[in-house]
Enzyme design. Structure first.
Site, PDB file in Angstrom:
ATOM      1  N   SER A  33       0.825  -1.210   0.000  1.00  0.00           N
ATOM      2  CA  SER A  33       0.000   0.000   0.000  1.00  0.00           C
ATOM      3  C   SER A  33       0.858   1.258   0.000  1.00  0.00           C
ATOM      4  CB  SER A  33      -0.928  -0.003   1.216  1.00  0.00           C
ATOM      5  OG  SER A  33      -1.794  -1.116   1.186  1.00  0.00           O
ATOM      6  N   GLY A 101      -5.902  -3.769  -7.308  1.00  0.00           N
ATOM      7  CA  GLY A 101      -6.839  -2.685  -7.064  1.00  0.00           C
ATOM      8  C   GLY A 101      -6.157  -1.340  -7.022  1.00  0.00           C
ATOM      9  N   ARG A 129     -13.870  -6.704 -10.646  1.00  0.00           N
ATOM     10  CA  ARG A 129     -13.623  -5.923  -9.433  1.00  0.00           C
ATOM     11  C   ARG A 129     -14.342  -4.575  -9.541  1.00  0.00           C
ATOM     12  NH1 ARG A 129      -7.864  -6.301  -6.597  1.00  0.00           N
ATOM     13  NH2 ARG A 129      -9.280  -5.749  -4.903  1.00  0.00           N
ATOM     14  N   SER A 176     -12.171   1.508   0.196  1.00  0.00           N
ATOM     15  CA  SER A 176     -11.605   2.810   0.559  1.00  0.00           C
ATOM     16  C   SER A 176     -10.713   3.352  -0.548  1.00  0.00           C
ATOM     17  CB  SER A 176     -10.802   2.699   1.860  1.00  0.00           C
ATOM     18  OG  SER A 176      -9.637   1.898   1.676  1.00  0.00           O
ATOM     19  N   GLN A 177     -10.280   2.486  -1.467  1.00  0.00           N
ATOM     20  CA  GLN A 177      -9.441   2.940  -2.576  1.00  0.00           C
ATOM     21  C   GLN A 177     -10.178   3.904  -3.490  1.00  0.00           C
ATOM     22  OE1 GLN A 177      -8.042  -0.681  -4.402  1.00  0.00           O
ATOM     23  NE2 GLN A 177      -6.414  -0.962  -2.899  1.00  0.00           N
ATOM     24  N   SER A 204     -11.592  -0.296   5.690  1.00  0.00           N
ATOM     25  CA  SER A 204     -10.141  -0.055   5.589  1.00  0.00           C
ATOM     26  C   SER A 204      -9.804   1.418   5.731  1.00  0.00           C
ATOM     27  CB  SER A 204      -9.589  -0.605   4.265  1.00  0.00           C
ATOM     28  OG  SER A 204      -9.867  -1.979   4.139  1.00  0.00           O
ATOM     29  N   GLU A 319      -7.877  -6.980   5.102  1.00  0.00           N
ATOM     30  CA  GLU A 319      -6.836  -7.798   4.487  1.00  0.00           C
ATOM     31  C   GLU A 319      -6.403  -8.948   5.388  1.00  0.00           C
ATOM     32  OE1 GLU A 319      -4.860  -7.746   1.467  1.00  0.00           O
ATOM     33  OE2 GLU A 319      -6.624  -6.671   0.784  1.00  0.00           O
ATOM     34  N   HIS A 346     -12.609  -8.336  -3.645  1.00  0.00           N
ATOM     35  CA  HIS A 346     -11.151  -8.337  -3.736  1.00  0.00           C
ATOM     36  C   HIS A 346     -10.702  -9.293  -4.850  1.00  0.00           C
ATOM     37  CE1 HIS A 346      -9.930  -6.352   0.344  1.00  0.00           C
ATOM     38  NE2 HIS A 346     -10.833  -5.661  -0.313  1.00  0.00           N
ATOM     39  N   ARG A 350     -13.694 -13.343  -1.220  1.00  0.00           N
ATOM     40  CA  ARG A 350     -12.939 -14.029  -0.176  1.00  0.00           C
ATOM     41  C   ARG A 350     -13.830 -14.723   0.855  1.00  0.00           C
ATOM     42  NH1 ARG A 350      -7.918  -9.702   0.676  1.00  0.00           N
ATOM     43  NH2 ARG A 350      -6.670 -10.529  -1.041  1.00  0.00           N
TER      44      ARG A 350
END
Length: 432
Positions: A33, A101, A129, A176-177, A204, A319, A346, A350
């Site tokens: 990150s 991502g 995604r 949050s990205q 996140s 994560e 993701h 997951r």
């Protein structure tokens, strides 16, 4: 193109049993990150920059390759120090996002500053995604983007050399990205940007705080005094040298090894003040029955060999969910992990993948809308699919410490963030 940026054939792997309590000190490569953010901020600056202790893995080499395709000078020679030389951003060009991502969400805004069209695509699963809320927000600040019918990849950003900027509302409940993707390039927007998150939850959140912290370190003026609102002022970013912290998420399987074997693992090179969610990790380690301390030698986790079940909202540390789920399957009591509906988007879904694979080994797992209920049962060896997801491979490796015959269909997917994982894991767990 660097070898790490290419998809490799599947590499079947039998997870090794622990030879005894795992006791080791290790320095892991830098945070994915932080490396991604440092590359972007260095690329949009006005002077050369260096990045110390970056992560060399598929995601970050693809990020470097994407910036190079836009005209940025990126030298990824020695692992200890990369250099970035900003340049006028150019198009037309193409960017391979792989399955990252960070690339598909951080580079579209940068591509808007290029002087021509920029095409984005990646691995097959990258097309599923989520990107829609981010692309809608980028359109609000002045970008023209052609996306696939589902609102994601493949897509083309029609760069014009400038982005007007302004105010934008975005629902970042899915990632949050989406917020970070609007903030990172904003100093180069004509009017900066004012981002308001309007969704019910922000997963996140520590990663958004990391974005703000690194923007300020690079010289940007950022106001985050109002909850769920961020203002980035327009302005030049002088070249800034970043030092990347060891990757906390990447360390989690090694910490888990200490917990389940009654050992002790120290992550060296850990800073006194971290941009990563170390407080949340320490609290989780303690709930699981271990201890975690930050000292002069680094971040140390000690286990007893007995793992307790836990009830935890993981929205800020999603994560960690795969490895925590593996620990829950080995625990002495049930666990309930919630707050992570977003990790369905993701590298794979997951939650569904963990429920399927853990159940296949004998665990009793109930899939929740936003998490998992895990009731430990005696586990057996067997096949464990990784779904091209590095965190799924990490979870399987942890199970294999105590359960013989855990057969991963592909350990090569760990190259996404730690190419040396299979060798390092085998060495550490063998007590060498």
């Amino acid at each position: 193109m660097p070898e790490l940026t290419k998809l490799q054939p599947h590499q079947p792997w039998t997870a090794p049993l622990a030879a005894g309590p795992v006791r080791t000190s290790l320095r892991l490569p830098g945070s994915k990150s932080m490396t991604a953010r440092a590359l972007v901020l260095s690329a949009i600056g006005t002077g050369p920059a260096t990045i110390a202790w970056p992560l060399r893995a598929r995601d970050t080499t693809l990020m470097a390759a994407g910036l190079a395709a836009l005209g940025v000078g990126v030298e990824t020679g020695p692992d200890e120090r990369w250099s970035v030389r900003p340049a006028a951003l150019r198009g037309p060009t193409q960017i391979d996002v792989g399955l990252a991502g960070t690339i598909m969400r951080f580079l579209p805004a940068v591509a808007g500053l290029a002087d021509g069209p920029v095409d984005f695509d990646g691995d097959p699963h990258s097309r599923s995604r989520p990107l829609g809320p981010l692309l809608d927000g980028l359109r609000e600040v002045g970008l023209r983007i052609d996306a696939a019918p589902g609102g994601g990849l493949p897509m083309t950003v029609h760069g014009t050399g400038e982005v007007p900027g302004g105010e934008v509302r975005v629902d970042a409940s899915g990632s949050s990205q989406f917020v970070s993707g609007l903030l990172l390039a904003a100093p180069r927007f004509t009017n900066g940007v004012l981002v308001r998150h309007v969704g019910p939850t922000l997963p996140s959140a520590p990663h958004v705080r990391m974005t703000v912290r690194m923007l300020r370190a690079a010289g940007a003026v950022v106001d985050d005094s109002t909850p769920d609102t961020w203002r980035v002022e327009p302005g030049e970013l002088p070249g800034h040298d970043f030092t990347v912290e060891p990757d906390l998420s990447g360390a989690m399987p090694f910490f888990a090894a200490a917990l389940v074997t009654g050992g002790e693992v120290t992550l060296t090179g850990w800073p006194a003040e971290s941009a990563q969610p170390v407080r949340q990790l320490i609290e989780l380690i303690e709930q699981l029955g271990g201890t975690a301390t930050v000292g002069p030698t680094g971040l140390t986790v000690t286990g007893t060999g007995i793992v307790h079940g836990l009830t935890a909202d993981l929205r800020e540390v999603g994560e960690l969910t795969p490895v925590l789920a593996a620990l829950a399957a080995l625990a002495d009591s049930p666990s309930r992990l919630t707050g992570v509906a977003h990790i369905r988007g993701h590298e794979t879904d997951r939650l569904a993948a963990l429920a399927t694979e853990l159940s296949g080994l004998g665990a009793q797992v109930t899939e929740l809308p936003d998490g998992l209920q895990i009731d430990p049962k005696p586990l057996r060896g067997g096949a464990f699919r990784t779904y091209d997801d590095h965190r799924m491979a990490h979870a399987a490796a942890v199970l294999g410490l105590l359960v013989p015959g855990i057969e991963l269909d592909d350990v090569g997917c760990t190259a996404k963030t730690l190419p040396q994982f299979p060798t390092l894991w085998s060495t550490v767990t063998a007590g060498m």
